[in-house]
Write an enzyme that holds these catalytic residues in place. Structure first.
Site, PDB file in Angstrom:
ATOM      1  N   GLU A 127       1.100  -1.219   0.154  1.00 54.99           N
ATOM      2  CA  GLU A 127       0.014   0.126   0.076  1.00 54.99           C
ATOM      3  C   GLU A 127       0.897   1.234  -0.013  1.00 54.99           C
ATOM      4  O   GLU A 127       2.068   1.308   0.326  1.00 54.99           O
ATOM      5  CB  GLU A 127      -0.950  -0.144   1.176  1.00 54.99           C
ATOM      6  CG  GLU A 127      -0.274   0.126   2.433  1.00 54.99           C
ATOM      7  CD  GLU A 127      -0.952   0.236   3.717  1.00 54.99           C
ATOM      8  OE1 GLU A 127      -2.190   0.533   3.745  1.00 54.99           O
ATOM      9  OE2 GLU A 127      -0.667  -0.369   4.697  1.00 54.99           O
ATOM     10  N   ASP A 131       1.904  10.299   3.630  1.00 53.67           N
ATOM     11  CA  ASP A 131       2.700  11.373   4.052  1.00 53.67           C
ATOM     12  C   ASP A 131       1.919  12.414   5.123  1.00 53.67           C
ATOM     13  O   ASP A 131       1.396  13.404   4.648  1.00 53.67           O
ATOM     14  CB  ASP A 131       3.366  11.975   3.057  1.00 53.67           C
ATOM     15  CG  ASP A 131       4.866  12.791   3.589  1.00 53.67           C
ATOM     16  OD1 ASP A 131       5.007  12.575   4.892  1.00 53.67           O
ATOM     17  OD2 ASP A 131       5.174  13.658   2.887  1.00 53.67           O
ATOM     18  N   TYR A 239      -4.640   1.644   8.529  1.00 55.21           N
ATOM     19  CA  TYR A 239      -3.638   0.974   7.977  1.00 55.21           C
ATOM     20  C   TYR A 239      -3.044  -0.418   8.797  1.00 55.21           C
ATOM     21  O   TYR A 239      -2.384  -0.919   8.405  1.00 55.21           O
ATOM     22  CB  TYR A 239      -2.291   1.711   7.520  1.00 55.21           C
ATOM     23  CG  TYR A 239      -1.417   2.160   8.664  1.00 55.21           C
ATOM     24  CD1 TYR A 239      -0.627   1.587   9.627  1.00 55.21           C
ATOM     25  CD2 TYR A 239      -1.231   3.768   8.371  1.00 55.21           C
ATOM     26  CE1 TYR A 239      -0.086   2.470  10.556  1.00 55.21           C
ATOM     27  CE2 TYR A 239      -0.413   4.581   9.466  1.00 55.21           C
ATOM     28  CZ  TYR A 239       0.140   3.595  10.488  1.00 55.21           C
ATOM     29  OH  TYR A 239       0.970   4.342  11.270  1.00 55.21           O
ATOM     30  N   LYS A 328      11.019   3.833  -0.350  1.00 50.41           N
ATOM     31  CA  LYS A 328      10.869   5.443  -0.535  1.00 50.41           C
ATOM     32  C   LYS A 328      10.984   5.864  -1.929  1.00 50.41           C
ATOM     33  O   LYS A 328      11.674   5.378  -2.565  1.00 50.41           O
ATOM     34  CB  LYS A 328      12.100   6.134   0.443  1.00 50.41           C
ATOM     35  CG  LYS A 328      11.740   5.809   2.033  1.00 50.41           C
ATOM     36  CD  LYS A 328      10.347   6.390   2.364  1.00 50.41           C
ATOM     37  CE  LYS A 328      10.037   6.804   3.862  1.00 50.41           C
ATOM     38  NZ  LYS A 328      10.869   7.925   4.158  1.00 50.41           N
ATOM     39  N   CYS A 422      14.626  48.752 -14.893  1.00 44.98           N
ATOM     40  CA  CYS A 422      14.559  47.300 -15.403  1.00 44.98           C
ATOM     41  C   CYS A 422      16.053  46.947 -15.899  1.00 44.98           C
ATOM     42  O   CYS A 422      16.838  47.823 -16.348  1.00 44.98           O
ATOM     43  CB  CYS A 422      14.051  47.360 -17.209  1.00 44.98           C
ATOM     44  SG  CYS A 422      14.167  46.194 -17.987  1.00 44.98           S
ATOM     45  N   CYS A 425      16.856  47.123 -19.979  1.00 40.58           N
ATOM     46  CA  CYS A 425      16.754  48.404 -20.596  1.00 40.58           C
ATOM     47  C   CYS A 425      16.924  49.654 -19.753  1.00 40.58           C
ATOM     48  O   CYS A 425      16.957  50.764 -20.374  1.00 40.58           O
ATOM     49  CB  CYS A 425      15.545  48.213 -21.606  1.00 40.58           C
ATOM     50  SG  CYS A 425      14.144  48.646 -20.641  1.00 40.58           S
ATOM     51  N   CYS A 440       8.568  46.327 -15.892  1.00 40.75           N
ATOM     52  CA  CYS A 440       9.371  47.251 -17.030  1.00 40.75           C
ATOM     53  C   CYS A 440       8.530  47.859 -17.867  1.00 40.75           C
ATOM     54  O   CYS A 440       7.686  47.469 -18.432  1.00 40.75           O
ATOM     55  CB  CYS A 440      10.419  46.394 -17.717  1.00 40.75           C
ATOM     56  SG  CYS A 440      10.979  47.300 -19.149  1.00 40.75           S
ATOM     57  N   CYS A 446      12.639  47.526 -24.801  1.00 44.00           N
ATOM     58  CA  CYS A 446      13.238  46.804 -24.000  1.00 44.00           C
ATOM     59  C   CYS A 446      13.698  45.190 -24.767  1.00 44.00           C
ATOM     60  O   CYS A 446      12.875  44.440 -24.974  1.00 44.00           O
ATOM     61  CB  CYS A 446      12.418  46.537 -22.704  1.00 44.00           C
ATOM     62  SG  CYS A 446      13.226  45.202 -21.673  1.00 44.00           S
TER      63      CYS A 446
HETATM   64  O1  JCF Z   1       0.767   5.287   5.307  1.00 40.28           O
HETATM   65  C1  JCF Z   1       1.408   5.295   5.997  1.00 40.28           C
HETATM   66  N1  JCF Z   1       2.214   6.339   6.498  1.00 40.28           N
HETATM   67  C2  JCF Z   1       2.003   3.956   7.005  1.00 40.28           C
HETATM   68  C3  JCF Z   1       2.703   3.902   7.999  1.00 40.28           C
HETATM   69  C4  JCF Z   1       1.176   2.770   6.473  1.00 40.28           C
HETATM   70  C5  JCF Z   1       1.519   1.477   7.222  1.00 40.28           C
HETATM   71  O2  JCF Z   1       1.221   0.578   6.816  1.00 40.28           O
HETATM   72  C6  JCF Z   1       2.216   1.449   8.399  1.00 40.28           C
HETATM   73  C7  JCF Z   1       2.875   2.733   8.647  1.00 40.28           C
HETATM   74  C8  JCF Z   1       3.811   2.659   9.891  1.00 40.28           C
HETATM   75  C9  JCF Z   1       3.864   1.507  10.643  1.00 40.28           C
HETATM   76  N2  JCF Z   1       2.474   0.253   9.114  1.00 40.28           N
HETATM   77  C10 JCF Z   1       3.314   0.120  10.259  1.00 40.28           C
HETATM   78  C11 JCF Z   1       3.620  -0.817  11.043  1.00 40.28           C
END
Ligand code: JCF
Length: 687
Positions: A127, A131, A239, A328, A422, A425, A440, A446
């Site tokens: 999944e 953030d 989650y 990441k 400017c 010019c 300007c 110009c």
């Molecule tokens: O979406 C998330 N930021 C996310 C963080 C999703 C997960 O399944 C996570 C997590 C942080 C720890 N699962 C764990 C165990």
């Protein structure tokens, strides 16, 4: 009909109880449809009506208000401080992988540890990693009892009153089979669109803007006044499950998430399970492609061993589970140094401050320049030359400076000083009232404005002169070979051949291209003129409406505003442009030198598709959706979002789904992309 509180007060209390309960159940159900499933079952107005009815009954019978009532999301009285919460089970962090190799090692460690053969295939749940801010929610007997931040993983802050305002967090679990005590973990985040909207509002009110959606979510959640949190568009995506007592949860991670969904939580739509680590890596690539089009920010992908029994066997190392990893994406924000600020003069004279940066790798590319927009933005950031600055490049958006790391300001940092003249010019600079930009006043004296105007005139979507790049335009202007677009057509072979990196061949090719570009389309020519705020689409609408140039040149602001896309500001820019003698003169010169276009037939410009409704669905390959929509609208069609009996025609791209089947069942005409292109072309649209 809804009953008034007057009528209700005549009734026995038991009836009122019953009415309240049925309203609450109904509203909970709509909340679930709306927030968890993203699939509202009733229009917003109807939902508001139900909520208001509930609120008015509760106002008349305050003793009957319950803490799980959907009316209780508006936010309660402010707190003076958050209290600390110790998590029953620690909230762990995740180990990271930054490439396929590290992902394979993760898989190999798991296979080894489980004592399986090296070709053993593990099932993984995949999944997106949102953030946002991690939270823990405790439900006792189905009722939300506690909401806490992750904090340091062991103790967090009690934000119960704030999480109660978030629509996608159930106050009361629905369905059945949930344990007596259930800890749900998830991420609270702010969708990108809500973030943009919040910042727009903040800018209008001259308030502080947030750097990114994550900070906005954190700031909104950390409010001691829950009424503020209630006004912020936050969402939660579940989650995992933490502590459980008095019941059980399913035996795989994905089934646990489906159970959470059935109990009323939003889970990630992209979540899936795959067999083996190779498939994880494919999922990662797919999501990388999709990242920018998702409505929320993600910073990676989480892979988890799906089987809970295996998770248990694997256990933990220090602060992270052995059975999960976060792979990441390249970071979208980085810190670098602001080396200098330069001022760039645009086509219409706008002077823009541009940050020259120590090159930095961010969002997948190396960035060495970023716009600082205008003096308001420079003031807002409080940026000085020499500062460490945070650069953000999300998706295809141009990189921007989002904040200054003031603690790292060097002693010699210099303020940014805007020029009075400017930089090209030396004409005086003006700041137009109501605008943040400075401009300007040099106009066509110009060199910068002349260069930009010529670059725009010859560009692909304008006159499309092949072989005349930016560098060559600059040389031609600097060498005083040309002073305006009209001079382009007087260029000579030997003049061009003598330019840097040009030869006889490229010179003669360029002359041919210039000659060929004289036969053009009215829409292209209007766009090429470079009138402020008149982009490609507006130029096309103007061309289709007027059919030829004289009508457009004589139109007043009132008439112009009848055209799609043209508001009062643009209308004034157009009137001003054609009101200037030197612009009219230039147009005449260009026509004398042979620039021409076919006049658009009057029949065509009386909007041939007027009164017809089109629906676009699926993915188009050659046009993008917006272009297709604008083309259809320019011909007078209405473009709708859903299919009904009134739909004249559905344009079905690839992977068209429910709209296409509905159209089929209603016997509505179906066109494919090539048919659409044929339709547009037959009406004189240049696609
Ligand atoms: O979406 C998330 N930021 C996310 C963080 C999703 C997960 O399944 C996570 C997590 C942080 C720890 N699962 C764990 C165990």
């Amino acid at each position: 009909m809804s009953s008034t509180t007057d009528e209700l007060s005549q009734q026995p209390l038991a009836n009122i109880q019953e009415k309240l309960e049925s309203l609450r159940t109904e509203i909970h159900q709509h909340n679930y449809q709306y927030y968890a499933l993203d699939n509202p079952s009733i229009p917003d107005a109807e939902y508001d009506r139900l909520l208001r009815e509930l609120q008015s009954i509760e106002a008349a019978f305050p003793d009957l208000v319950t803490s799980d009532s959907p009316s209780q999301r508006v936010g309660s009285e402010p707190l003076s401080a958050f209290s600390q919460v110790t998590h029953i089970l620690p909230m762990l962090s995740l180990d990271n992988a930054f490439n396929d190799e590290e992902l394979s090692e993760f898989n190999r460690r798991i296979v080894d540890r489980l004592d399986k053969d090296s070709d053993f295939v593990i099932e993984y749940a995949c999944e997106p990693k949102l953030d946002g801010i991690a939270v823990s929610l405790i439900y006792r007997h189905g009722l939300l009892d506690l909401g806490a931040t992750r904090g340091d993983g062991t103790t967090g802050e009690d934000i119960t009153l704030n999480v109660r305002t978030i629509g996608s967090i159930p106050l009361k679990l629905q369905g059945e089979g949930f344990p007596d005590v259930l800890e749900v973990r998830g991420e609270i985040y702010m969708p990108k669109a809500s973030f943009d909207q919040l910042n727009e509002q903040a800018k209008e009110k001259d308030e502080k803007v947030f750097v990114n959606p994550r900070n906005a979510a954190a700031g909104s959640l950390r409010q001691l006044d829950p009424r503020i949190t209630a006004q912020r568009a936050l969402e939660m995506c579940a989650y995992s499950v933490g502590f459980v007592e008095g019941g059980t949860v399913p035996e795989s991670h994905t089934d646990i998430l489906y159970a959470l969904s059935s109990w009323g939580f939003r889970i990630n739509q992209e979540m899936t399970k795959v067999q083996g680590v190779q498939a994880c890596s494919e999922y990662f690539s797919q999501l990388s492609q999709k990242r920018d089009s998702l409505p929320y920010d993600i910073d990676g992908i989480v892979f988890k061993v799906n089987n809970m029994q295996l998770q248990q066997e694997l256990g933990f190392v220090s602060r992270a589970p052995r059975w999960a990893i976060a792979m990441k994406f390249p970071a979208q924000e980085e810190i670098t140094q602001l080396l200098d600020v330069e001022f760039q003069v645009g086509r219409t004279g706008t002077i823009t401050p541009v940050a020259r940066l120590q090159p930095v790798f961010v969002g997948g590319v190396t960035v060495s320049n970023a716009t600082l927009h205008n003096s308001d933005e420079v003031d807002r950031l409080g940026v000085r030359i020499g500062d460490s600055v945070v650069i953000r490049r999300a998706g295809d958006v141009i990189p921007k400076v989002v904040s200054v790391v003031e603690s790292r300001r060097p002693s010699g940092a210099k303020p940014v000083v805007f020029p009075q003249q400017c930089p090209v010019c030396e004409s005086p600079v003006v700041r137009i009232e109501g605008e943040a930009a400075i401009r300007c006043t040099g106009g066509l004296i110009c060199a910068a404005q002349v260069k930009e105007a010529i670059k725009h005139y010859v560009s692909r979507k304008a006159m499309d002169v092949d072989g005349l790049g930016d560098k060559l335009v600059e040389q031609l202007v600097d060498g005083e070979h040309i002073q305006s677009v009209a001079d382009l057509y007087d260029l000579q072979q030997d003049q061009l051949a003598a330019m840097e990196r040009m030869g006889e061949k490229s010179a003669s090719n360029l002359l041919k291209a210039l000659e060929a570009s004289k036969q053009t389309q009215l829409a292209r020519f209007i766009f090429a003129l470079g009138i402020r705020e008149v982009g490609e689409a507006t130029a096309r609408n103007l061309a289709n409406y007027f059919g030829d140039l004289p009508g457009l040149m004589q139109a007043n602001a009132e008439e112009l505003q009848k055209i799609n896309d043209v508001g009062p500001v643009v209308a004034d820019f157009i009137v001003d442009f054609f009101g200037e003698e030197r612009n009219r003169q230039m147009i005449q010169t260009l026509q004398e030198k042979g620039v021409s276009w076919p006049v658009i037939e009057v029949e065509i410009r009386i909007q041939p598709l007027e009164g017809l409704t089109y629906v676009l669905t699926g993915t188009l390959q050659k046009l993008n959706r917006n272009q297709a929509k604008e083309h259809l609208q320019a011909l007078g069609a209405t473009v709708a979002g859903s299919v009904s009996k009134k739909t004249h025609c559905v344009i079905a791209g690839e992977n068209a789904g429910s709209k296409l089947s509905k159209a089929e069942s209603l016997g509505i005409n179906i066109l494919h992309e090539d048919d659409l292109i044929e339709l547009l072309t037959s009406h004189g649209v240049d696609v």
